[in-house]
Design a protein around this motif. Structure first.
Motif, PDB file in Angstrom:
ATOM      1  N   MET A   1      -5.772   7.270  -0.098  1.00  0.00           N
ATOM      2  CA  MET A   1      -5.653   7.792  -1.453  1.00  0.00           C
ATOM      3  C   MET A   1      -6.941   7.583  -2.236  1.00  0.00           C
ATOM      4  SD  MET A   1      -2.929   7.018  -4.430  1.00  0.00           S
ATOM      5  CE  MET A   1      -1.891   8.298  -3.737  1.00  0.00           C
ATOM      6  N   ILE A   2      -7.553   6.415  -2.071  1.00  0.00           N
ATOM      7  CA  ILE A   2      -8.793   6.140  -2.794  1.00  0.00           C
ATOM      8  C   ILE A   2      -9.879   7.125  -2.386  1.00  0.00           C
ATOM      9  CG2 ILE A   2     -10.641   4.435  -3.103  1.00  0.00           C
ATOM     10  CD1 ILE A   2      -8.465   2.270  -2.938  1.00  0.00           C
ATOM     11  N   ARG A   3      -9.907   7.486  -1.096  1.00  0.00           N
ATOM     12  CA  ARG A   3     -10.876   8.498  -0.657  1.00  0.00           C
ATOM     13  C   ARG A   3     -10.558   9.856  -1.292  1.00  0.00           C
ATOM     14  NH1 ARG A   3     -10.544   5.815   4.504  1.00  0.00           N
ATOM     15  NH2 ARG A   3      -8.968   7.317   5.198  1.00  0.00           N
TER      16      ARG A   3
ATOM     17  N   ASP B   1       0.873  -1.166   0.000  1.00  0.00           N
ATOM     18  CA  ASP B   1       0.000   0.000   0.000  1.00  0.00           C
ATOM     19  C   ASP B   1       0.909   1.215   0.000  1.00  0.00           C
ATOM     20  OD1 ASP B   1      -2.167  -1.626   0.193  1.00  0.00           O
ATOM     21  OD2 ASP B   1      -2.378  -1.425   2.358  1.00  0.00           O
ATOM     22  N   VAL B   2       0.999   1.877  -1.124  1.00  0.00           N
ATOM     23  CA  VAL B   2       2.007   2.907  -1.288  1.00  0.00           C
ATOM     24  C   VAL B   2       1.357   4.262  -1.482  1.00  0.00           C
ATOM     25  CG1 VAL B   2       3.902   3.684  -2.738  1.00  0.00           C
ATOM     26  CG2 VAL B   2       3.629   1.269  -2.271  1.00  0.00           C
TER      27      VAL B   2
ATOM     28  N   THR C   1      -0.472  -0.882  -4.879  1.00  0.00           N
ATOM     29  CA  THR C   1      -1.811  -0.915  -4.292  1.00  0.00           C
ATOM     30  C   THR C   1      -2.063   0.412  -3.597  1.00  0.00           C
ATOM     31  OG1 THR C   1      -1.598  -3.299  -3.912  1.00  0.00           O
ATOM     32  CG2 THR C   1      -3.361  -2.151  -2.747  1.00  0.00           C
ATOM     33  N   PRO C   2      -2.979   1.223  -4.100  1.00  0.00           N
ATOM     34  CA  PRO C   2      -3.232   2.521  -3.456  1.00  0.00           C
ATOM     35  C   PRO C   2      -3.849   2.336  -2.076  1.00  0.00           C
ATOM     36  CG  PRO C   2      -4.872   2.090  -5.148  1.00  0.00           C
ATOM     37  CD  PRO C   2      -3.851   1.011  -5.266  1.00  0.00           C
TER      38      PRO C   2
ATOM     39  N   PRO D   1     -10.819   9.033  -6.020  1.00  0.00           N
ATOM     40  CA  PRO D   1     -11.663   7.852  -6.242  1.00  0.00           C
ATOM     41  C   PRO D   1     -11.312   7.068  -7.500  1.00  0.00           C
ATOM     42  CG  PRO D   1     -12.994   9.730  -5.567  1.00  0.00           C
ATOM     43  CD  PRO D   1     -11.623  10.260  -5.822  1.00  0.00           C
ATOM     44  N   GLU D   2     -10.715   7.719  -8.483  1.00  0.00           N
ATOM     45  CA  GLU D   2     -10.365   7.016  -9.712  1.00  0.00           C
ATOM     46  C   GLU D   2      -9.321   5.930  -9.482  1.00  0.00           C
ATOM     47  OE1 GLU D   2      -8.296  11.135  -9.993  1.00  0.00           O
ATOM     48  OE2 GLU D   2      -9.970  10.191  -8.944  1.00  0.00           O
ATOM     49  N   ALA D   3      -8.638   5.978  -8.319  1.00  0.00           N
ATOM     50  CA  ALA D   3      -7.657   4.942  -7.994  1.00  0.00           C
ATOM     51  C   ALA D   3      -8.306   3.656  -7.508  1.00  0.00           C
ATOM     52  CB  ALA D   3      -6.686   5.456  -6.930  1.00  0.00           C
ATOM     53  N   ALA D   4      -9.613   3.681  -7.280  1.00  0.00           N
ATOM     54  CA  ALA D   4     -10.297   2.519  -6.708  1.00  0.00           C
ATOM     55  C   ALA D   4     -10.173   1.286  -7.583  1.00  0.00           C
ATOM     56  CB  ALA D   4     -11.771   2.845  -6.451  1.00  0.00           C
TER      57      ALA D   4
END
Length: 236
Positions: A153-155, A9-10, A148-149, A158-161
């Motif tokens: 970061m996903i929050r 998770d980077v 793995t975001p 969101p496009e990283a989801a």
């Protein structure tokens, strides 16, 4: 956080933005075009930068690496300020040989060589609000790692989801060809030193606290950096 040798998770970059930039780089400059950039620069062999490296030498140092798992294109050295080309410099320090020193204020990474010199690399660093300083060490290292975001970061992006379960290694992966994972007190800090194909990022603050080197520089540093190597990040 995931601790195996190829996944993490980077939170090192504004990764989604860099994904777009990296895809654009690769779409407008194929491997063969990248090679041509390097060859074309050889015609400038008489042009020497203020730091002593000719453009022809830079084109060789940052040329294509075709034998990798994912063949690496040449860096367009015309898009890198010559002061960020790799070179050996005088560097006085009490740190032991092999230590990595990050100077985010000047966009450099140094590897201490032990004879009063250091190998200096140009870098991109954390943007405003994401900079940090202190001592760490290389807890592990990986070639062509999965990215793995983290949930944070996903929050935020969101496009990283779509990569929540991991993005496989490759030229489009934000971590690039080589990654050093930074730890403190046995715990992964979420910061890395990673490989970048984005020539225009060097000398800028674009990440979420991690440090990017041109891919050819990162491979050079990675090959000389064992796990447990001390890393010092100076104040910006």
């Amino acid at each position: 956080m995931i601790m195996d040798s190829g996944n993490a998770d980077v939170g090192e970059t504004d990764e989604v933005a860099l994904l777009g930039r990296r895809s654009a780089l690769l779409s407008r400059r194929s491997f063969l075009v990248g090679s041509a950039v390097g060859i074309g620069a050889l015609g400038l062999a008489g042009c020497v930068t203020s730091d002593g490296m000719s453009v022809a030498e830079a084109a060789r140092v940052y040329g294509p690496v075709p034998d990798e798992k994912f063949p690496i294109p040449a860096i367009d050295v015309s898009k890198v300020d010559p002061k960020y080309y790799r070179r050996t410099v005088r560097y006085d320090t009490k740190e032991a040989p092999g230590t990595i020193i990050v100077d985010p204020g000047n966009y450099y990474v140094y590897r201490i060589e032990g004879d009063g010199t250091a190998t200096r690399y140009g870098a991109n660093v954390g943007r405003d609000g994401f900079r940090w300083s202190g001592d760490a060490y290389v807890g592990r290292k990986a070639e062509w790692p999965t990215w793995t975001p983290p949930k944070e970061m996903i929050r935020r992006q969101p496009e990283a989801a779509k990569w929540a379960r991991g993005m496989p290694g490759g030229l489009d992966n934000p971590l690039g060809a080589r990654t050093l994972y930074l730890y403190q007190n046995g715990a992964y800090t979420l910061y890395t030193i990673y490989a970048s194909l984005d020539a225009e990022s060097i000398g800028t603050g674009i990440t979420s606290g991690c440090v990017g080197l041109l891919t050819q520089d990162m491979m050079h540093l990675y090959s000389r950096t064992p796990v447990k190597t001390k890393v010092v990040v100076l104040p910006a």
